[in-house]
Design an enzyme around this catalytic site. Structure first.
Site, PDB file in Angstrom:
ATOM      1  N   SER A  84      46.738  -6.245 -21.635  1.00  0.00           N
ATOM      2  CA  SER A  84      46.955  -4.790 -21.687  1.00  0.00           C
ATOM      3  C   SER A  84      48.051  -4.535 -22.711  1.00  0.00           C
ATOM      4  O   SER A  84      48.823  -5.447 -23.043  1.00  0.00           O
ATOM      5  CB  SER A  84      47.433  -4.312 -20.313  1.00  0.00           C
ATOM      6  OG  SER A  84      48.021  -3.021 -20.400  1.00  0.00           O
TER       7      SER A  84
ATOM      8  N   TYR B  75      52.171  -4.933 -12.339  1.00  0.00           N
ATOM      9  CA  TYR B  75      51.119  -4.981 -13.366  1.00  0.00           C
ATOM     10  C   TYR B  75      51.689  -5.496 -14.693  1.00  0.00           C
ATOM     11  O   TYR B  75      51.130  -6.398 -15.322  1.00  0.00           O
ATOM     12  CB  TYR B  75      50.540  -3.571 -13.527  1.00  0.00           C
ATOM     13  CG  TYR B  75      49.376  -3.452 -14.485  1.00  0.00           C
ATOM     14  CD1 TYR B  75      48.079  -3.758 -14.075  1.00  0.00           C
ATOM     15  CD2 TYR B  75      49.558  -3.009 -15.789  1.00  0.00           C
ATOM     16  CE1 TYR B  75      46.994  -3.626 -14.945  1.00  0.00           C
ATOM     17  CE2 TYR B  75      48.494  -2.870 -16.665  1.00  0.00           C
ATOM     18  CZ  TYR B  75      47.202  -3.172 -16.233  1.00  0.00           C
ATOM     19  OH  TYR B  75      46.142  -3.033 -17.102  1.00  0.00           O
TER      20      TYR B  75
END
Ligand code: NAD
Length: 261
Positions: free
Chosen positions: A145, A158
Protein backbone atom coordinates in the site's frame (compact mmCIF):
# COMPACT_ATOMS: atom_id res chain seq x y z
CA UNK A 1 -1.64 -8.89 -23.40
CA UNK A 2 1.56 -10.72 -22.48
CA UNK A 3 2.00 -13.85 -24.59
CA UNK A 4 4.28 -15.58 -22.10
CA UNK A 5 1.45 -15.61 -19.50
CA UNK A 6 -0.68 -17.89 -21.73
CA UNK A 7 -1.51 -21.11 -19.83
CA UNK A 8 0.47 -20.05 -16.75
CA UNK A 9 -1.08 -20.86 -13.36
CA UNK A 10 -1.73 -18.18 -10.75
CA UNK A 11 -3.03 -18.16 -7.20
CA UNK A 12 -4.75 -14.92 -6.17
CA UNK A 13 -5.69 -14.50 -2.51
CA UNK A 14 -8.67 -12.40 -1.49
CA UNK A 15 -10.09 -12.70 -5.00
CA UNK A 16 -13.80 -12.45 -4.27
CA UNK A 17 -13.91 -8.67 -4.54
CA UNK A 18 -12.00 -5.49 -5.25
CA UNK A 19 -8.40 -5.62 -6.45
CA UNK A 20 -8.18 -9.43 -6.15
CA UNK A 21 -11.15 -9.86 -8.48
CA UNK A 22 -9.68 -7.38 -10.97
CA UNK A 23 -6.33 -9.23 -10.96
CA UNK A 24 -8.07 -12.60 -11.46
CA UNK A 25 -10.14 -11.20 -14.34
CA UNK A 26 -7.07 -9.64 -15.95
CA UNK A 27 -5.22 -12.96 -15.64
CA UNK A 28 -8.23 -14.49 -17.44
CA UNK A 29 -7.65 -12.07 -20.32
CA UNK A 30 -4.04 -13.30 -20.34
CA UNK A 31 -5.48 -16.84 -20.77
CA UNK A 32 -4.08 -17.98 -17.45
CA UNK A 33 -5.52 -20.58 -15.06
CA UNK A 34 -6.43 -18.90 -11.79
CA UNK A 35 -7.05 -20.29 -8.31
CA UNK A 36 -9.28 -17.63 -6.79
CA UNK A 37 -9.15 -17.66 -3.00
CA UNK A 38 -12.02 -16.31 -0.92
CA UNK A 39 -12.56 -16.08 2.82
CA UNK A 40 -16.34 -15.78 3.22
CA UNK A 41 -17.83 -14.38 -0.01
CA UNK A 42 -18.35 -17.52 -2.09
CA UNK A 43 -20.80 -15.76 -4.45
CA UNK A 44 -18.25 -13.04 -5.21
CA UNK A 45 -15.58 -15.65 -5.95
CA UNK A 46 -17.96 -17.57 -8.25
CA UNK A 47 -18.77 -14.42 -10.17
CA UNK A 48 -15.07 -13.61 -10.56
CA UNK A 49 -14.42 -17.18 -11.79
CA UNK A 50 -17.18 -16.86 -14.40
CA UNK A 51 -15.64 -13.65 -15.71
CA UNK A 52 -12.16 -15.24 -15.83
CA UNK A 53 -13.60 -18.02 -18.01
CA UNK A 54 -15.52 -15.56 -20.21
CA UNK A 55 -12.23 -13.68 -20.63
CA UNK A 56 -10.57 -16.82 -22.01
CA UNK A 57 -8.88 -18.22 -18.90
CA UNK A 58 -9.66 -21.05 -16.48
CA UNK A 59 -10.67 -20.61 -12.86
CA UNK A 60 -11.40 -22.50 -9.70
CA UNK A 61 -12.42 -21.08 -6.32
CA UNK A 62 -11.04 -22.16 -2.94
CA UNK A 63 -12.14 -21.11 0.54
CA UNK A 64 -9.14 -20.50 2.79
CA UNK A 65 -7.91 -18.21 5.53
CA UNK A 66 -4.55 -16.81 4.39
CA UNK A 67 -3.43 -16.26 7.98
CA UNK A 68 -3.04 -20.04 8.44
CA UNK A 69 -0.50 -22.52 7.06
CA UNK A 70 -3.32 -24.98 6.20
CA UNK A 71 -5.10 -22.26 4.22
CA UNK A 72 -2.05 -21.56 2.07
CA UNK A 73 -1.34 -25.26 1.68
CA UNK A 74 -4.93 -25.78 0.46
CA UNK A 75 -4.40 -23.11 -2.22
CA UNK A 76 -1.21 -24.79 -3.44
CA UNK A 77 -2.88 -28.20 -3.46
CA UNK A 78 -5.86 -26.88 -5.44
CA UNK A 79 -3.54 -25.41 -8.09
CA UNK A 80 -1.61 -28.69 -8.36
CA UNK A 81 -4.76 -30.89 -8.44
CA UNK A 82 -6.53 -28.72 -10.98
CA UNK A 83 -3.73 -27.33 -13.18
CA UNK A 84 -0.61 -29.33 -12.23
CA UNK A 85 1.64 -26.36 -11.39
CA UNK A 86 1.95 -22.83 -9.94
CA UNK A 87 3.83 -20.02 -11.70
CA UNK A 88 2.56 -16.84 -10.04
CA UNK A 89 1.42 -16.34 -6.44
CA UNK A 90 -0.36 -13.06 -5.61
CA UNK A 91 -0.69 -12.34 -1.90
CA UNK A 92 -3.49 -9.80 -2.19
CA UNK A 93 -5.86 -10.50 0.74
CA UNK A 94 -5.97 -7.70 3.26
CA UNK A 95 -8.05 -5.87 5.82
CA UNK A 96 -7.89 -2.74 7.95
CA UNK A 97 -9.27 -1.61 11.30
CA UNK A 98 -9.53 2.06 12.28
CA UNK A 99 -8.87 3.02 15.87
CA UNK A 100 -6.84 5.53 17.87
CA UNK A 101 -3.69 3.57 18.68
CA UNK A 102 -4.16 3.76 22.46
CA UNK A 103 -7.53 2.05 22.02
CA UNK A 104 -6.59 -0.77 19.61
CA UNK A 105 -7.37 -4.08 21.29
CA UNK A 106 -4.66 -6.73 21.17
CA UNK A 107 -7.11 -8.97 19.26
CA UNK A 108 -7.66 -6.34 16.55
CA UNK A 109 -3.93 -5.62 16.27
CA UNK A 110 -3.12 -9.31 15.95
CA UNK A 111 -5.86 -9.93 13.37
CA UNK A 112 -4.64 -7.17 11.02
CA UNK A 113 -1.02 -8.33 11.37
CA UNK A 114 -2.13 -11.97 10.89
CA UNK A 115 -3.91 -11.28 7.60
CA UNK A 116 -1.90 -8.40 6.09
CA UNK A 117 1.61 -9.41 7.15
CA UNK A 118 1.68 -13.05 8.30
CA UNK A 119 -0.61 -13.95 5.39
CA UNK A 120 1.96 -12.51 2.99
CA UNK A 121 4.75 -14.43 4.78
CA UNK A 122 2.84 -17.73 4.68
CA UNK A 123 1.81 -17.37 1.02
CA UNK A 124 5.37 -16.44 0.04
CA UNK A 125 6.84 -19.29 2.10
CA UNK A 126 4.50 -21.84 0.50
CA UNK A 127 5.28 -20.51 -2.99
CA UNK A 128 9.06 -20.36 -2.39
CA UNK A 129 9.14 -23.92 -1.03
CA UNK A 130 7.28 -25.18 -4.10
CA UNK A 131 9.44 -23.16 -6.51
CA UNK A 132 12.69 -24.39 -4.91
CA UNK A 133 11.58 -28.03 -4.75
CA UNK A 134 10.78 -27.88 -8.47
CA UNK A 135 13.70 -25.66 -9.44
CA UNK A 136 11.21 -23.18 -10.79
CA UNK A 137 11.78 -19.50 -11.57
CA UNK A 138 8.43 -18.51 -10.08
CA UNK A 139 6.96 -15.10 -9.45
CA UNK A 140 5.51 -13.61 -6.24
CA UNK A 141 3.52 -10.37 -6.02
CA UNK A 142 2.67 -8.96 -2.58
CA UNK A 143 -0.06 -6.36 -2.16
CA UNK A 144 1.37 -3.56 -0.08
CA UNK A 145 0.00 0.00 0.00
CA UNK A 146 1.11 3.63 -0.15
CA UNK A 147 1.01 3.14 3.63
CA UNK A 148 4.25 1.14 3.51
CA UNK A 149 5.66 4.67 3.10
CA UNK A 150 3.02 7.19 4.27
CA UNK A 151 2.20 7.10 8.00
CA UNK A 152 -1.55 6.68 8.66
CA UNK A 153 -2.77 7.80 12.07
CA UNK A 154 -5.61 5.66 13.50
CA UNK A 155 -4.55 2.81 11.16
CA UNK A 156 -1.29 1.92 12.95
CA UNK A 157 -1.78 -1.85 12.64
CA UNK A 158 -2.33 -1.56 8.87
CA UNK A 159 0.65 0.76 8.32
CA UNK A 160 2.86 -1.49 10.49
CA UNK A 161 1.78 -4.55 8.50
CA UNK A 162 2.37 -2.90 5.11
CA UNK A 163 5.73 -1.48 6.25
CA UNK A 164 6.61 -5.07 7.15
CA UNK A 165 5.44 -6.33 3.75
CA UNK A 166 7.77 -3.83 2.07
CA UNK A 167 10.98 -5.04 3.73
CA UNK A 168 9.90 -8.69 3.71
CA UNK A 169 9.41 -8.42 -0.07
CA UNK A 170 12.81 -6.81 -0.58
CA UNK A 171 14.50 -9.37 1.66
CA UNK A 172 13.13 -12.46 -0.08
CA UNK A 173 13.66 -10.82 -3.50
CA UNK A 174 17.36 -10.66 -2.61
CA UNK A 175 17.43 -14.12 -1.01
CA UNK A 176 15.93 -15.92 -4.03
CA UNK A 177 17.15 -13.77 -6.96
CA UNK A 178 19.92 -16.27 -7.68
CA UNK A 179 17.29 -18.91 -8.44
CA UNK A 180 15.48 -16.72 -10.96
CA UNK A 181 12.56 -16.20 -8.57
CA UNK A 182 11.25 -12.63 -8.71
CA UNK A 183 9.37 -11.01 -5.83
CA UNK A 184 7.76 -7.57 -6.04
CA UNK A 185 5.15 -5.55 -4.21
CA UNK A 186 2.41 -3.25 -5.48
CA UNK A 187 1.56 -0.12 -3.52
CA UNK A 188 -1.93 1.04 -4.49
CA UNK A 189 -3.12 4.51 -3.50
CA UNK A 190 -6.85 5.22 -3.15
CA UNK A 191 -8.66 2.63 -5.24
CA UNK A 192 -12.41 2.25 -5.67
CA UNK A 193 -13.09 -1.11 -3.95
CA UNK A 194 -15.37 -2.38 -1.14
CA UNK A 195 -12.65 -1.64 1.46
CA UNK A 196 -13.32 2.08 0.76
CA UNK A 197 -17.07 1.85 0.01
CA UNK A 198 -18.26 3.55 3.21
CA UNK A 199 -15.66 6.32 3.00
CA UNK A 200 -16.30 7.04 -0.69
CA UNK A 201 -20.09 7.05 -0.21
CA UNK A 202 -19.57 10.18 1.88
CA UNK A 203 -18.98 13.08 -0.54
CA UNK A 204 -16.86 15.08 1.89
CA UNK A 205 -14.51 12.15 2.54
CA UNK A 206 -14.43 11.28 -1.16
CA UNK A 207 -13.45 14.84 -2.13
CA UNK A 208 -10.91 14.96 0.66
CA UNK A 209 -9.26 11.76 -0.61
CA UNK A 210 -9.23 13.07 -4.19
CA UNK A 211 -7.51 16.23 -2.94
CA UNK A 212 -4.57 14.05 -1.82
CA UNK A 213 -4.08 12.65 -5.34
CA UNK A 214 -2.11 14.81 -7.80
CA UNK A 215 -3.98 13.16 -10.68
CA UNK A 216 -7.25 14.36 -9.08
CA UNK A 217 -9.12 11.08 -9.17
CA UNK A 218 -9.61 7.76 -7.40
CA UNK A 219 -7.96 4.74 -9.06
CA UNK A 220 -9.68 1.75 -10.59
CA UNK A 221 -8.97 -1.87 -9.55
CA UNK A 222 -8.19 -2.63 -13.22
CA UNK A 223 -5.32 -0.12 -13.06
CA UNK A 224 -3.77 -2.11 -10.21
CA UNK A 225 -4.43 -5.37 -12.09
CA UNK A 226 -2.50 -4.01 -15.09
CA UNK A 227 0.55 -3.61 -12.85
CA UNK A 228 0.15 -7.16 -11.54
CA UNK A 229 0.01 -8.54 -15.10
CA UNK A 230 3.18 -6.64 -16.02
CA UNK A 231 5.03 -7.85 -12.91
CA UNK A 232 3.86 -11.44 -13.58
CA UNK A 233 5.02 -11.30 -17.21
CA UNK A 234 8.52 -11.57 -18.63
CA UNK A 235 8.22 -7.94 -19.79
CA UNK A 236 9.41 -7.13 -16.25
CA UNK A 237 12.13 -9.79 -16.35
CA UNK A 238 14.84 -7.55 -14.79
CA UNK A 239 12.61 -6.23 -12.00
CA UNK A 240 12.74 -7.64 -8.48
CA UNK A 241 12.37 -6.23 -4.97
CA UNK A 242 10.47 -3.09 -5.96
CA UNK A 243 7.20 -1.65 -4.80
CA UNK A 244 5.33 -0.52 -7.89
CA UNK A 245 3.23 2.40 -6.66
CA UNK A 246 -0.06 2.70 -8.55
CA UNK A 247 -1.36 5.76 -6.79
CA UNK A 248 -1.98 8.72 -9.13
CA UNK A 249 1.01 10.40 -7.48
CA UNK A 250 -0.17 10.08 -3.86
CA UNK A 251 3.38 9.29 -2.69
CA UNK A 252 4.74 12.52 -4.24
CA UNK A 253 4.01 14.73 -1.17
CA UNK A 254 0.90 16.37 -2.70
CA UNK A 255 0.77 19.00 0.05
CA UNK A 256 3.56 20.69 -1.94
CA UNK A 257 1.74 20.48 -5.28
CA UNK A 258 1.34 24.22 -5.89
CA UNK A 259 4.83 25.15 -4.69
CA UNK A 260 3.97 25.44 -0.98
CA UNK A 261 6.63 25.06 1.65
P1 NAD B 1 -11.40 -5.59 -0.36
O1 NAD B 1 -11.88 -5.47 1.03
O2 NAD B 1 -12.31 -5.28 -1.48
O3 NAD B 1 -10.78 -7.03 -0.61
C1 NAD B 1 -9.97 -7.65 0.34
C2 NAD B 1 -10.10 -9.14 0.13
O4 NAD B 1 -9.29 -9.84 1.10
C3 NAD B 1 -11.54 -9.62 0.33
O5 NAD B 1 -11.87 -10.51 -0.72
C4 NAD B 1 -11.47 -10.35 1.67
O6 NAD B 1 -12.41 -11.39 1.80
C5 NAD B 1 -10.06 -10.89 1.61
N1 NAD B 1 -9.60 -11.34 2.92
C6 NAD B 1 -9.62 -10.65 4.09
N2 NAD B 1 -9.17 -11.45 5.08
C7 NAD B 1 -8.86 -12.65 4.53
C8 NAD B 1 -8.34 -13.87 5.03
N3 NAD B 1 -8.05 -14.03 6.32
N4 NAD B 1 -8.16 -14.90 4.16
C9 NAD B 1 -8.46 -14.77 2.84
N5 NAD B 1 -8.95 -13.63 2.32
C10 NAD B 1 -9.14 -12.59 3.15
O7 NAD B 1 -10.11 -4.67 -0.47
P2 NAD B 1 -9.19 -4.27 -1.72
O8 NAD B 1 -9.20 -2.81 -1.78
O9 NAD B 1 -9.52 -5.05 -2.92
O10 NAD B 1 -7.78 -4.70 -1.11
C11 NAD B 1 -6.95 -5.70 -1.67
C12 NAD B 1 -5.54 -5.45 -1.18
O11 NAD B 1 -5.10 -4.17 -1.64
C13 NAD B 1 -5.40 -5.42 0.34
O12 NAD B 1 -4.18 -6.04 0.73
C14 NAD B 1 -5.36 -3.94 0.66
O13 NAD B 1 -4.68 -3.65 1.86
C15 NAD B 1 -4.61 -3.43 -0.55
N6 NAD B 1 -4.80 -2.00 -0.80
C16 NAD B 1 -6.02 -1.50 -1.16
C17 NAD B 1 -6.16 -0.13 -1.38
C18 NAD B 1 -7.46 0.51 -1.81
O14 NAD B 1 -7.54 1.74 -1.86
N7 NAD B 1 -8.49 -0.24 -2.13
C19 NAD B 1 -5.06 0.71 -1.22
C20 NAD B 1 -3.84 0.17 -0.84
C21 NAD B 1 -3.72 -1.18 -0.63
Amino acid sequence: MYKDLNNKVAIVTGGSKGIGTAISERFGKEHMSVVINYHSDEAGAKEAAETVEKNGGKATIVQADVSTEEGNQALLQAALDKYGDVDVWVNNAGMEKKSPTHEISLDDWQRVIAVDQTGVFLGSKTALKYFREHDKAGNIINMSSVHEQIPWPTFASYAAAKGGVKLFTKTIAMEYAKYGIRVNAIGPGAINTPINAKKFADKEQYDQTVSMVPMDRIGKPEEVAAGAAWLASSESSYVTGITLFIDGGMTLYPAFKDGQG
